[in-house]
Write a protein that holds these residues in place. Structure first.
Motif: not given
Length: 218
Positions: A156-165, A167-184
């Motif tokens: 089910r939903n094996t088309s998801l290679s990864a789910v990523a978050l 994020r925007r943080s700090g007064t300078e609005a620094i962007l970042s991405i955390d990638v959570f890889h799908n084992r299936f």
């Protein structure tokens, strides 16, 4: 018109010279973007979580220091995963990896974190057998299984290679991405293709007698 999440994703790519292409709007059967990583095309779907009444109430209490924790329903996130997977499916049939990127407009007081992603993808950890002890009186889990309503399985939903978050943080609005890889995932996203500043990768580690499943940075 771009959503806030889409605008931030494009900004993130521009800041790192990541080549992307926005796909035609109005077609709910295809993802939002194509991302070109060397010779690999990656389908990208962006989903934004906007606050509901409960979210707004929690944020107000958090700001007033009246609360620091709350129960979070995984239903909203699971639904985003399922809808996003459908939109990625048409592209992953072409052997493209597919990433669903989530952005919570509430930031740290929102409902997105690694545990929420794990539970939404694989279900809550359940222990049908009681916790046992060995001869040294160390606690260990006799048997562990995934709970129901999980969005990702081997069929089910094996088309998801990864789910990523995103994020925007700090007064300078620094962007970042955390990638959570799908084992299936039907088509895994090669980690080395997305090694950029502000990008972290996590795999879901299996459990043993003394450690519950968790995300491990890779």
């Amino acid at each position: 018109m771009l959503t806030e999440a889409e605008s931030l994703f494009e900004q993130f790519c521009d800041e790192r010279a990541l080549p992307f292409r926005r796909l035609p709007e109005g077609d709910s059967t295809i993802p939002d973007y194509e991302l070109q990583l060397r010779d690999v095309t990656v389908a990208v779907e962006i989903k934004q979580l906007d606050p509901n009444v409960d979210d707004q109430e929690h944020a107000a209490n958090f700001e007033n220091r009246e609360t620091r924790a709350r129960f979070i329903s995984m239903g909203r996130v699971r639904q985003k995963l399922r809808v996003g997977a459908k939109q990625l499916k048409s592209y992953t049939k072409k052997n493209f990896p597919g990433i669903l990127i989530l952005f919570d407009t509430m930031g740290p007081t929102g409902c997105l974190d690694p545990m929420c992603i794990a539970y939404s993808m694989y279900g809550e950890n359940q222990t049908p057998q009681p916790i046992a002890t060995d001869r040294q009186d160390d606690l260990w889990i006799a048997r562990l299984s995934s709970g129901g309503k999980r969005a990702a399985t081997d069929t089910r939903n094996t088309s998801l290679s990864a789910v990523a978050l995103l994020r925007r943080s700090g007064t300078e609005a620094i962007l970042s991405i955390d990638v959570f890889h799908n084992r299936f995932a039907a088509h895994a996203l090669p980690v080395e293709l997305l090694r950029y500043d502000g990008v972290r990768h996590f795999a879901f580690a299996s459990w043993d007698r003394q450690t519950l499943p968790s995300w491990v940075e890779v």
